[in-house]
Motif scaffolding. Structure first.
Motif, PDB file in Angstrom:
ATOM      1  N   ALA A  35      41.593 -13.505 -22.672  1.00 32.59           N
ATOM      2  CA  ALA A  35      40.163 -13.833 -22.552  1.00 32.59           C
ATOM      3  C   ALA A  35      39.936 -15.335 -22.646  1.00 32.59           C
ATOM      4  O   ALA A  35      39.120 -15.895 -21.907  1.00 32.59           O
ATOM      5  CB  ALA A  35      39.362 -13.113 -23.646  1.00 32.59           C
ATOM      6  N   VAL A  39      38.646 -16.089 -18.860  1.00 31.86           N
ATOM      7  CA  VAL A  39      37.217 -15.756 -18.813  1.00 31.86           C
ATOM      8  C   VAL A  39      36.419 -17.042 -19.006  1.00 31.86           C
ATOM      9  O   VAL A  39      36.889 -17.987 -19.641  1.00 31.86           O
ATOM     10  CB  VAL A  39      36.875 -14.714 -19.909  1.00 31.86           C
ATOM     11  N   GLU A  40      35.221 -17.081 -18.446  1.00 31.81           N
ATOM     12  CA  GLU A  40      34.363 -18.266 -18.583  1.00 31.81           C
ATOM     13  C   GLU A  40      34.266 -18.683 -20.042  1.00 31.81           C
ATOM     14  O   GLU A  40      34.312 -17.862 -20.939  1.00 31.81           O
ATOM     15  CB  GLU A  40      32.951 -17.948 -18.077  1.00 31.81           C
ATOM     16  N   ALA A  43      31.673 -16.993 -23.000  1.00 31.35           N
ATOM     17  CA  ALA A  43      31.920 -15.558 -23.134  1.00 31.35           C
ATOM     18  C   ALA A  43      33.377 -15.272 -23.504  1.00 31.35           C
ATOM     19  O   ALA A  43      33.661 -14.371 -24.288  1.00 31.35           O
ATOM     20  CB  ALA A  43      31.559 -14.845 -21.850  1.00 31.35           C
ATOM     21  N   GLY A  44      34.288 -16.052 -22.940  1.00 29.68           N
ATOM     22  CA  GLY A  44      35.704 -15.857 -23.246  1.00 29.68           C
ATOM     23  C   GLY A  44      36.032 -16.152 -24.688  1.00 29.68           C
ATOM     24  O   GLY A  44      36.814 -15.437 -25.322  1.00 29.68           O
TER      25      GLY A  44
END
Length: 78
Positions: A35, A39-40, A43-44
């Motif tokens: 993550a 992930v961005e 959010a990650g």
């Protein structure tokens, strides 16, 4: 069985439970790393922190699966 006594789990059941806790914690740690990497950013990081906290909680439960903790407590006098 009297109301004050609880049934103890067998050593093999505790071993299986311990292996499952450890495996789930490792999977959550890896998912957290993925993550963070893919992930961005906001959010990650939130997802990774949640996964790592949950993995830490699972690892904190490992001492409860020690099959010999009852004997140690009895020897210590408690």
């Amino acid at each position: 069985m009297s109301p004050g006594r609880r049934r103890r789990w067998s050593a093999s059941s505790l071993l299986v439970l311990r292996v499952l806790l450890l495996a789930d914690a490792v999977v959550l740690a890896v998912v957290g790393g993925i993550a963070v990497a893919f992930v961005e950013r906001p959010a990650g990081l939130v997802a990774a922190c949640g996964a790592w906290l949950l993995a830490g909680a699972l690892l904190a439960c490992l001492p409860l699966t020690d099959p010999y903790r009852h004997e140690r407590r009895r020897r210590a006098g408690g």
